[in-house]
Design an enzyme around this catalytic site. Structure first.
Site, PDB file in Angstrom:
ATOM      1  N   GLY A 296       5.987   3.162   0.437  1.00 30.75           N
ATOM      2  CA  GLY A 296       6.393   4.572   0.410  1.00 30.75           C
ATOM      3  C   GLY A 296       7.892   4.702   0.663  1.00 30.75           C
TER       4      GLY A 296
ATOM      5  N   ARG B 106       5.779 -10.600   8.224  1.00 30.47           N
ATOM      6  CA  ARG B 106       6.588  -9.485   8.737  1.00 30.47           C
ATOM      7  C   ARG B 106       7.323  -9.866  10.024  1.00 30.47           C
ATOM      8  NH1 ARG B 106       3.944  -3.688   7.363  1.00 30.47           N
ATOM      9  NH2 ARG B 106       3.655  -4.136   5.167  1.00 30.47           N
TER      10      ARG B 106
ATOM     11  N   LYS C 179      -2.297   5.182   0.216  1.00 28.13           N
ATOM     12  CA  LYS C 179      -1.665   6.152   1.121  1.00 28.13           C
ATOM     13  C   LYS C 179      -1.209   7.392   0.362  1.00 28.13           C
ATOM     14  CE  LYS C 179      -0.335   2.775   4.465  1.00 28.13           C
ATOM     15  NZ  LYS C 179       0.679   1.724   4.508  1.00 28.13           N
TER      16      LYS C 179
ATOM     17  N   GLY D  30       3.267  -3.425   1.491  1.00 26.91           N
ATOM     18  CA  GLY D  30       2.548  -4.496   2.181  1.00 26.91           C
ATOM     19  C   GLY D  30       1.528  -5.196   1.295  1.00 26.91           C
TER      20      GLY D  30
HETATM   21  P1  ADP Z   1       1.091  -0.893  -0.372  1.00 26.75           P
HETATM   22  O1  ADP Z   1       0.703  -1.562   0.918  1.00 26.75           O
HETATM   23  O2  ADP Z   1       1.357  -1.881  -1.448  1.00 26.75           O
HETATM   24  O3  ADP Z   1       2.218   0.099  -0.196  1.00 26.75           O
HETATM   25  P2  ADP Z   1      -1.079   0.989  -0.051  1.00 26.75           P
HETATM   26  O4  ADP Z   1      -1.117   0.622   1.385  1.00 26.75           O
HETATM   27  O5  ADP Z   1      -0.750   2.397  -0.396  1.00 26.75           O
HETATM   28  O6  ADP Z   1      -0.152  -0.024  -0.873  1.00 26.75           O
HETATM   29  O7  ADP Z   1      -2.497   0.733  -0.722  1.00 26.75           O
HETATM   30  C1  ADP Z   1      -3.061  -0.535  -0.919  1.00 26.75           C
HETATM   31  C2  ADP Z   1      -4.556  -0.437  -0.809  1.00 26.75           C
HETATM   32  O8  ADP Z   1      -5.066   0.493  -1.750  1.00 26.75           O
HETATM   33  C3  ADP Z   1      -5.251  -1.738  -1.110  1.00 26.75           C
HETATM   34  O9  ADP Z   1      -5.796  -2.238   0.086  1.00 26.75           O
HETATM   35  C4  ADP Z   1      -6.331  -1.356  -2.129  1.00 26.75           C
HETATM   36  O10 ADP Z   1      -7.595  -1.915  -1.840  1.00 26.75           O
HETATM   37  C5  ADP Z   1      -6.388   0.131  -1.998  1.00 26.75           C
HETATM   38  N1  ADP Z   1      -6.915   0.798  -3.202  1.00 26.75           N
HETATM   39  C6  ADP Z   1      -6.339   0.940  -4.398  1.00 26.75           C
HETATM   40  N2  ADP Z   1      -7.158   1.595  -5.265  1.00 26.75           N
HETATM   41  C7  ADP Z   1      -8.283   1.871  -4.582  1.00 26.75           C
HETATM   42  C8  ADP Z   1      -9.506   2.541  -4.932  1.00 26.75           C
HETATM   43  N3  ADP Z   1      -9.706   3.034  -6.130  1.00 26.75           N
HETATM   44  N4  ADP Z   1     -10.449   2.651  -3.959  1.00 26.75           N
HETATM   45  C9  ADP Z   1     -10.235   2.124  -2.725  1.00 26.75           C
HETATM   46  N5  ADP Z   1      -9.115   1.494  -2.349  1.00 26.75           N
HETATM   47  C10 ADP Z   1      -8.148   1.361  -3.264  1.00 26.75           C
HETATM   48 MG    MG Z   2      -0.356  -0.858   2.652  1.00 23.15          MG
END
Ligand code: ADP
Ligand code: MG
Length: 389
Positions: A370, A36, A193, A347
Site C-alpha cells: 500500500g 524483514r 487489504k 509482503g
Molecule cells: P501484499 O502483502 O503483497 O501487499 P496483501 O497483503 O494486500 O498483499 O494481500 C495478499 C493476500 O491476499 C494473500 O495472502 C492472498 O491469499 C490474499 N488474496 C488475494 N485474493 C484473494 C481472494 N480472492 N480470496 C482470499 N484471499 C485472497
Molecule cells: Mg500483505
C-alpha cells in the site's frame, strides 16, 4: 532532500527510537521468514557502531490495542539477538526504568506497539510518551510509512527525525523508477487489504494508462453490485463512493473467476455476466482470476513499458488458486527481460517472487505494498513527508 541518518553528527550515548517493520510471519512462536529483520540490520548496526542506545519499535499483526501473546515480539528479538550477537531485551512496560538503563551499543525492543491502545487510537499523548524515551527518531520501515500513527508519524512532532538506511534506499529507488518510467504504464493491483488499496486507485488512474484488478478487492465490488459472492473475502465497510472507481475507463476487472473452497476442492471457472447473478453457493468463495481474464491481462501487459504490481490475484497459498498470480508474474518477468521497467511491492507479493525464484528479474522490489502505491501515485505519506525538505 531527505534527512538521512548519516547526517547525524554525534550519535554517541544518544537514545534513538527506531521504527522498523518487523511484521514477520510467525508460526508456533517461531519466525518463519526473517527477511524483514535482515533488511533493517544495516541501520541498527550503523547506530550500534556509533555507540548509540537503540530502542526498536515494531508491530506484528493486528492485535487492535490488546495484548495477544501469540503476537509478542519475543521471537523477533531472539532472531535479531542472534544476528547481532547481542541480547535484545523486550520491554512491555515503557515506563519501567529498563529503557533508562540501556548502555551505549545496546538494543532494547518495545513489545508489539499495537498492544498499546494509544497506538491504535492514534493518540497524541501516546506519541508524546514514546518520544520522551529518546533523543531522536529514525523511521526505517517503508511498509508502515503510509500509516498515521504515534510510532510512525506522531513522534516526529516531538523529536528530530531521520530516515534509516533501508527507508532511504526505498525512497531513492522509487524516485528513480518514477523518473525512468515510460508510458504505457500499467498497474496490476490485487491482494486483500481492501481498505488501504481502494482509495489509492483514485490517484493511480491519474498516472496510469490502465489498472488491472484482481484479488479480494474485486469481490467487494461484486458484492456491492449485488452479485452472489458466497463466503468470499470482502470488505463490508467499503463505501459506495470508494467503489465508484471501478467504473473509471482505465480500470479493468476480471471477466471470469475461479470458485471453490479454501482447501482447493470443487474448483471451477465462472464467467462474470453483465447482469448480477450468483457466482458461487453460500459456502463457496471466489479465490482466483479466471483463464479468460489472465489472457486479457497478458495482452495489456505485453503493450506496457512500465509495470507496477502489488497484491496476489488470488488465494495463492493454496496451489490450485495460485495460477492467476503466477501467470501475471511470468508475464511481468518476460517484459522485464525485454527492457520494460518493472516495479513490485508488498509482503506477500515479494513472497511470491521468491517462491517463483524471479525476484532478481524485477527492476525494483519495494517492501511496501500500500505504501508503494501511495508513494508513486504522488500522495504524501504521513511517515516521510516530515523528512522531505
Ligand atoms: P501484499 O502483502 O503483497 O501487499 P496483501 O497483503 O494486500 O498483499 O494481500 C495478499 C493476500 O491476499 C494473500 O495472502 C492472498 O491469499 C490474499 N488474496 C488475494 N485474493 C484473494 C481472494 N480472492 N480470496 C482470499 N484471499 C485472497
Ligand atoms: Mg500483505
Amino acid at each position: 532532500m531527505i534527512a538521512s541518518l548519516k547526517q547525524i553528527k554525534n550519535l554517541k550515548n544518544k537514545r534513538i527510537l527506531v521504527r522498523v517493520d518487523f511484521n514477520v510471519p510467525l508460526q508456533k512462536g517461531k519466525v518463519k521468514d526473517d527477511s524483514r529483520i535482515r533488511a533493517s540490520l544495516p541501520t541498527i548496526q550503523y547506530l550500534l557502531k556509533k555507540k548509540a542506545k537503540v530502542i526498536l519499535i515494531t508491530h506484528i499483526g493486528r492485535p487492535e490495542g490488546k495484548v495477544v501473546p501469540e503476537l509478542s515480539v519475543k521471537p523477533v528479538a531472539q532472531v535479531l539477538g542472534r544476528m547481532l550477537k547481542k541480547k535484545v531485551e523486550v520491554i512491555s512496560d515503557i515506563q519501567s526504568d529498563k529503557l533508562g538503563k540501556l548502555q551505549p551499543g545496546e538494543v532494547g525492543m518495545i513489545e508489539n506497539i499495537r498492544f498499546f491502545p494509544g497506538e491504535e487510537k492514534n493518540d497524541s499523548a501516546f506519541a508524546k510518551e514514546l518520544s520522551s524515551l529518546a533523543d531522536m527518531f529514525v523511521l526505517d520501515g517503508f511498509a508502515v510509512a503510509h500509516r498515521e500513527s504515534p510510532s510512525v508519524s506522531g513522534v516526529q512532532k516531538y523529536l528530530p527525525s531521520y530516515v534509516g538506511l533501508l527507508l532511504q534506499k526505498e525512497i531513492e529507488g522509487l524516485d528513480a523508477a518514477l523518473q525512468k518510467s515510460k508510458h504505457p504504464a500499467i498497474f496490476i493491483i490485487g491482494g486483500a487489504k481492501i481498505e488501504t488499496k481502494l482509495p489509492v486507485i483514485k490517484n493511480i488512474v491519474k498516472i496510469a494508462d490502465a489498472v488491472l484488478i484482481g484479488g479480494a478487492i474485486f469481490n467487494t465490488y461484486l458484492k456491492a453490485k449485488k452479485y452472489g459472492v458466497g463466503a468470499s473475502l470482502v470488505d463490508e465497510g467499503a463505501s459506495e463512493k470508494s467503489l465508484r472507481i471501478f467504473s473509471h475507463k482505465k480500470v479493468f476487472v476480471p471477466q471470469d473467476v475461479i470458485v471453490g473452497d479454501k482447501k482447493g476442492k470443487k474448483v471451477r471457472v465462472v464467467a462474470i455476466e453483465k447482469v448480477a447473478h450468483a457466482i458461487c453457493s453460500p459456502e463457496e468463495m471466489i479465490l482466483d482470476i479466471g483463464p479468460e481474464t489472465v489472457k486479457q491481462y497478458e495482452k495489456s501487459i505485453a503493450k506496457a513499458k512500465t509495470l507496477v504490481w502489488n497484491g496476489a490475484m488470488g488465494f495463492f497459498e493454496v496451489p490450485v488458486y495460485a495460477n492467476g498470480t503466477y501467470e501475471i508474474v511470468r508475464a511481468l518477468v518476460t517484459k522485464s527481460k525485454k527492457g520494460a521497467y518493472t516495479l513490485v511491492g508488498g509482503g506477500e507479493s515479494i513472497e511470491i517472487l521468491e517462491q517463483m525464484g524471479v525476484k532478481k528479474k524485477i527492476t525494483f522490489v519495494s517492501t511496501g505494498g500500500g505504501a508503494m502505491l501511495e508513494y508513486i501515485s504522488g500522495k504524501k505519506l504521513p511517515g516521510i513527508q516530515f523528512f522531505k525538505k
